[in-house]
Write an enzyme that holds these catalytic residues in place. Structure first.
Site, PDB file in Angstrom:
ATOM      1  N   ASP A  43       0.958  -1.265   0.152  1.00 12.36           N
ATOM      2  CA  ASP A  43       0.074  -0.015  -0.186  1.00 12.36           C
ATOM      3  C   ASP A  43       0.830   1.251  -0.100  1.00 12.36           C
ATOM      4  O   ASP A  43       1.577   1.392   0.957  1.00 12.36           O
ATOM      5  CB  ASP A  43      -0.770  -0.182   1.242  1.00 12.36           C
ATOM      6  CG  ASP A  43      -2.003   1.243   1.242  1.00 12.36           C
ATOM      7  OD1 ASP A  43      -2.700   1.112   0.545  1.00 12.36           O
ATOM      8  OD2 ASP A  43      -1.522   2.332   1.843  1.00 12.36           O
ATOM      9  N   TYR A  48       3.049  10.088   1.019  1.00 13.55           N
ATOM     10  CA  TYR A  48       3.983   9.486   1.708  1.00 13.55           C
ATOM     11  C   TYR A  48       5.403   9.856   1.397  1.00 13.55           C
ATOM     12  O   TYR A  48       6.381   9.743   2.154  1.00 13.55           O
ATOM     13  CB  TYR A  48       3.960   7.827   1.761  1.00 13.55           C
ATOM     14  CG  TYR A  48       2.434   7.450   2.204  1.00 13.55           C
ATOM     15  CD1 TYR A  48       1.573   8.296   2.755  1.00 13.55           C
ATOM     16  CD2 TYR A  48       2.201   6.044   2.064  1.00 13.55           C
ATOM     17  CE1 TYR A  48       0.503   7.735   3.204  1.00 13.55           C
ATOM     18  CE2 TYR A  48       0.856   5.553   2.450  1.00 13.55           C
ATOM     19  CZ  TYR A  48      -0.081   6.455   2.964  1.00 13.55           C
ATOM     20  OH  TYR A  48      -1.577   5.959   3.248  1.00 13.55           O
ATOM     21  N   LYS A  77      -2.307   6.145  -4.102  1.00 14.00           N
ATOM     22  CA  LYS A  77      -3.461   7.017  -3.793  1.00 14.00           C
ATOM     23  C   LYS A  77      -3.165   8.359  -4.561  1.00 14.00           C
ATOM     24  O   LYS A  77      -2.111   8.971  -4.416  1.00 14.00           O
ATOM     25  CB  LYS A  77      -3.849   7.316  -2.423  1.00 14.00           C
ATOM     26  CG  LYS A  77      -3.828   5.981  -1.591  1.00 14.00           C
ATOM     27  CD  LYS A  77      -4.244   6.024  -0.433  1.00 14.00           C
ATOM     28  CE  LYS A  77      -3.657   4.746   0.428  1.00 14.00           C
ATOM     29  NZ  LYS A  77      -2.295   4.561   1.098  1.00 14.00           N
ATOM     30  N   HIS A 110      -7.563   9.551  -2.231  1.00 15.49           N
ATOM     31  CA  HIS A 110      -7.007   9.708  -0.818  1.00 15.49           C
ATOM     32  C   HIS A 110      -8.143  10.067   0.385  1.00 15.49           C
ATOM     33  O   HIS A 110      -8.252   9.428   1.224  1.00 15.49           O
ATOM     34  CB  HIS A 110      -5.592  10.185  -0.527  1.00 15.49           C
ATOM     35  CG  HIS A 110      -4.710   9.663   0.469  1.00 15.49           C
ATOM     36  ND1 HIS A 110      -3.343   9.502   0.444  1.00 15.49           N
ATOM     37  CD2 HIS A 110      -5.110   9.149   1.425  1.00 15.49           C
ATOM     38  CE1 HIS A 110      -2.802   8.995   1.570  1.00 15.49           C
ATOM     39  NE2 HIS A 110      -3.825   8.790   2.120  1.00 15.49           N
TER      40      HIS A 110
HETATM   41  N1  LIG Z   1      -5.784   5.872   3.393  1.00 17.03           N
HETATM   42  C1  LIG Z   1      -5.381   6.743   4.486  1.00 17.03           C
HETATM   43  O1  LIG Z   1      -5.684   7.645   4.733  1.00 17.03           O
HETATM   44  C2  LIG Z   1      -4.407   6.119   5.354  1.00 17.03           C
HETATM   45  C3  LIG Z   1      -4.288   6.476   6.710  1.00 17.03           C
HETATM   46  C4  LIG Z   1      -3.392   5.936   7.630  1.00 17.03           C
HETATM   47  C5  LIG Z   1      -2.781   4.823   7.074  1.00 17.03           C
HETATM   48  N2  LIG Z   1      -2.948   4.315   5.954  1.00 17.03           N
HETATM   49  C6  LIG Z   1      -2.001   3.102   5.412  1.00 17.03           C
HETATM   50  O2  LIG Z   1      -2.167   2.022   6.500  1.00 17.03           O
HETATM   51  C7  LIG Z   1      -0.947   1.642   6.911  1.00 17.03           C
HETATM   52  C8  LIG Z   1      -0.928   1.073   8.323  1.00 17.03           C
HETATM   53  O3  LIG Z   1      -1.261   2.025   8.939  1.00 17.03           O
HETATM   54  P1  LIG Z   1      -0.408   3.052   9.758  1.00 17.03           P
HETATM   55  O4  LIG Z   1       0.984   3.206   9.284  1.00 17.03           O
HETATM   56  O5  LIG Z   1      -1.178   4.275  10.579  1.00 17.03           O
HETATM   57  O6  LIG Z   1      -0.278   2.505  11.440  1.00 17.03           O
HETATM   58  P2  LIG Z   1      -0.175   0.837  11.820  1.00 17.03           P
HETATM   59  O7  LIG Z   1       0.031  -0.273  10.597  1.00 17.03           O
HETATM   60  O8  LIG Z   1      -1.531   0.590  12.681  1.00 17.03           O
HETATM   61  O9  LIG Z   1       1.033   0.704  12.977  1.00 17.03           O
HETATM   62  C9  LIG Z   1       2.391   1.194  12.513  1.00 17.03           C
HETATM   63  C10 LIG Z   1       3.236   1.006  13.645  1.00 17.03           C
HETATM   64  O10 LIG Z   1       3.130  -0.373  14.491  1.00 17.03           O
HETATM   65  C11 LIG Z   1       4.472  -0.723  14.734  1.00 17.03           C
HETATM   66  N3  LIG Z   1       4.095  -2.128  14.602  1.00 17.03           N
HETATM   67  C12 LIG Z   1       4.231  -3.007  13.237  1.00 17.03           C
HETATM   68  N4  LIG Z   1       3.977  -4.200  13.472  1.00 17.03           N
HETATM   69  C13 LIG Z   1       4.133  -4.189  14.746  1.00 17.03           C
HETATM   70  C14 LIG Z   1       3.758  -5.531  15.763  1.00 17.03           C
HETATM   71  N5  LIG Z   1       3.508  -6.729  15.247  1.00 17.03           N
HETATM   72  N6  LIG Z   1       3.884  -5.472  17.103  1.00 17.03           N
HETATM   73  C15 LIG Z   1       3.896  -4.076  17.495  1.00 17.03           C
HETATM   74  N7  LIG Z   1       4.316  -2.901  16.792  1.00 17.03           N
HETATM   75  C16 LIG Z   1       4.056  -3.061  15.431  1.00 17.03           C
HETATM   76  C17 LIG Z   1       5.333  -0.067  13.532  1.00 17.03           C
HETATM   77  O11 LIG Z   1       6.661  -0.038  13.950  1.00 17.03           O
HETATM   78  P3  LIG Z   1       8.068  -0.667  12.979  1.00 17.03           P
HETATM   79  O12 LIG Z   1       7.906   0.053  11.730  1.00 17.03           O
HETATM   80  O13 LIG Z   1       8.972  -0.049  13.824  1.00 17.03           O
HETATM   81  O14 LIG Z   1       7.679  -2.095  13.087  1.00 17.03           O
HETATM   82  C18 LIG Z   1       4.564   1.425  13.477  1.00 17.03           C
HETATM   83  O15 LIG Z   1       5.044   1.924  14.585  1.00 17.03           O
HETATM   84  C19 LIG Z   1      -0.094   3.044   6.484  1.00 17.03           C
HETATM   85  O16 LIG Z   1       1.156   2.736   6.556  1.00 17.03           O
HETATM   86  C20 LIG Z   1      -0.703   3.221   5.334  1.00 17.03           C
HETATM   87  O17 LIG Z   1      -0.131   2.484   4.227  1.00 17.03           O
HETATM   88  C21 LIG Z   1      -3.590   4.831   4.995  1.00 17.03           C
END
Ligand SMILES: NC(=O)c1ccc[n+]([C@@H]2O[C@H](COP(=O)([O-])OP(=O)(O)OC[C@H]3O[C@@H](n4cnc5c(N)ncnc54)[C@H](OP(=O)(O)O)[C@@H]3O)[C@@H](O)[C@H]2O)c1
Length: 316
Positions: A43, A48, A77, A110
């Protein structure tokens, strides 16, 4: 791994790698490790700011013979500054160029929020367009054109509530194929999931772990999803990590899920969630978790200078 099926029969691997906040110097490796471990869904997004490095990770994996392009499912996006009809084509071209790809598998609007062209994050009223200036239907027309030109196989939206989806459905043209929104046991989005199911719109859950790396000082008192006692208890019972419980929860609901990590061990650990079987008892406990919280609250788009309201983003 389980797949979700688009209306034309194409498949979407239910678990993918998120790349928001994955910095230069780390995201290329993360993408390579993910593909090496078995991820086939990545994704991405123009905003980003790391699509060039993501593209290098993909190219490295292809060159190493791990996969072919057609084995991968790549999403990007359209950013808020490119909603005008004439800006959509150049925006997808730029993402394709940075990612070094001939086509995307999925391209999403997005946010249902529009800025003037070239504005990264609007701060002042004059940097925004309103729905009158640039209706979402105009952007959706242009998205359909990009699909018919073969630049993306599928098109959809992100952060669209039911009323915004209805605006596009009313056009009687192509219905979005995907709606990517925040979703986890603190925000299960039951009504939106039901609505999307009725309209054959697939869903992807973002911030499935509560996005701990996007929570600054301002959010110090936010509830902690990965440390929630109910999630911890299920993790202990199953002999897995709390992250795996949360990822398995989405998969169990037939919602795609895109946890972000740049850590090799966690990338592998997260992929293993696809094998986890949550019991009815686990699912019932998660349903009754007793915490309701949205981490990505859209407040950066709805301040006093903005023409947009929270109700433009989320069902109340
Ligand atoms: N469409 C939108 O508006 C939108 C908005 C937000 C996000 N997104 C997409 O969704 C993806 C995921 O959401 P997010 O990045 O907000 O947050 P997330 O995936 O909920 O959390 C990421 C965080 O969790 C940590 N992590 C990963 N795996 C883990 C595990 N097994 N145990 C403990 N900690 C862990 C990561 O650290 P490390 O990297 O150090 O492992 C990072 O700090 C984004 O990267 C993006 O691609 C889209």
């Amino acid at each position: 791994m389980k797949n979700l099926k688009f209306r034309n029969g194409d498949l979407l691997p239910i678990l993918g790698l998120g790349t928001w906040k994955s910095g230069p110097g780390e995201v290329q490796k993360a993408v390579f490790w993910a593909i090496e471990a078995g991820y086939r869904h990545i994704d991405c997004a123009a905003v980003y700011g790391n699509e060039k490095e993501v593209g290098k990770g993909i190219a490295e994996a292809i060159e190493a013979g791990l996969v072919k392009r057609q084995d991968l499912f790549i999403t990007s996006k359209l950013w808020n500054d490119s909603h005008r009809h004439e800006d959509v084509g150049p925006a997808i071209d730029r993402s394709l160029d940075l990612l070094n790809l001939d086509y995307l598998d999925l391209y999403l609007i997005h946010w249902p929020i529009s800025f003037k062209h070239g504005i990264g994050f609007a701060q002042h009223r004059e940097e925004y367009y309103t729905y009158k200036d640039v209706p979402l239907t105009q952007t959706w027309e242009a998205m359909q054109e990009q699909k018919s030109l073969g630049k993306t196989k599928h098109i959809g939206v992100s952060n669209f509530n039911q009323s915004k989806l209805k605006e596009l459905i009313k056009m009687k043209e192509e219905v979005p194929e995907m709606n990517q929104v925040e979703m986890h046991p603190f925000l299960p989005q039951e009504a939106l999931v039901q609505f999307c199911k009725e309209h054959e719109i697939l869903m992807t859950a973002y911030s499935p772990l509560g996005s701990p790396d996007s929570r600054g000082e301002k959010h110090i008192n936010d509830p902690k999803l990965l440390q929630n006692p109910v999630v911890k208890e299920i993790a202990n019972r199953q002999g897995i990590s709390t992250g795996q419980v949360l990822i398995a929860w989405s998969i169990n609901r037939d919602v795609a899920v895109i946890p972000k990590s740049v850590n090799k061990n966690r990338i592998i650990e997260n992929l293993e969630s696809a094998q986890v079987k949550l019991t009815d008892h686990d699912l019932m406990e998660l349903k009754d978790i007793g915490v309701s919280h949205r981490f990505v609250d859209g407040s950066f788009f709805t301040g006093s200078q903005s023409p947009y309201k929270t109700s433009d983003l989320f069902d109340q």
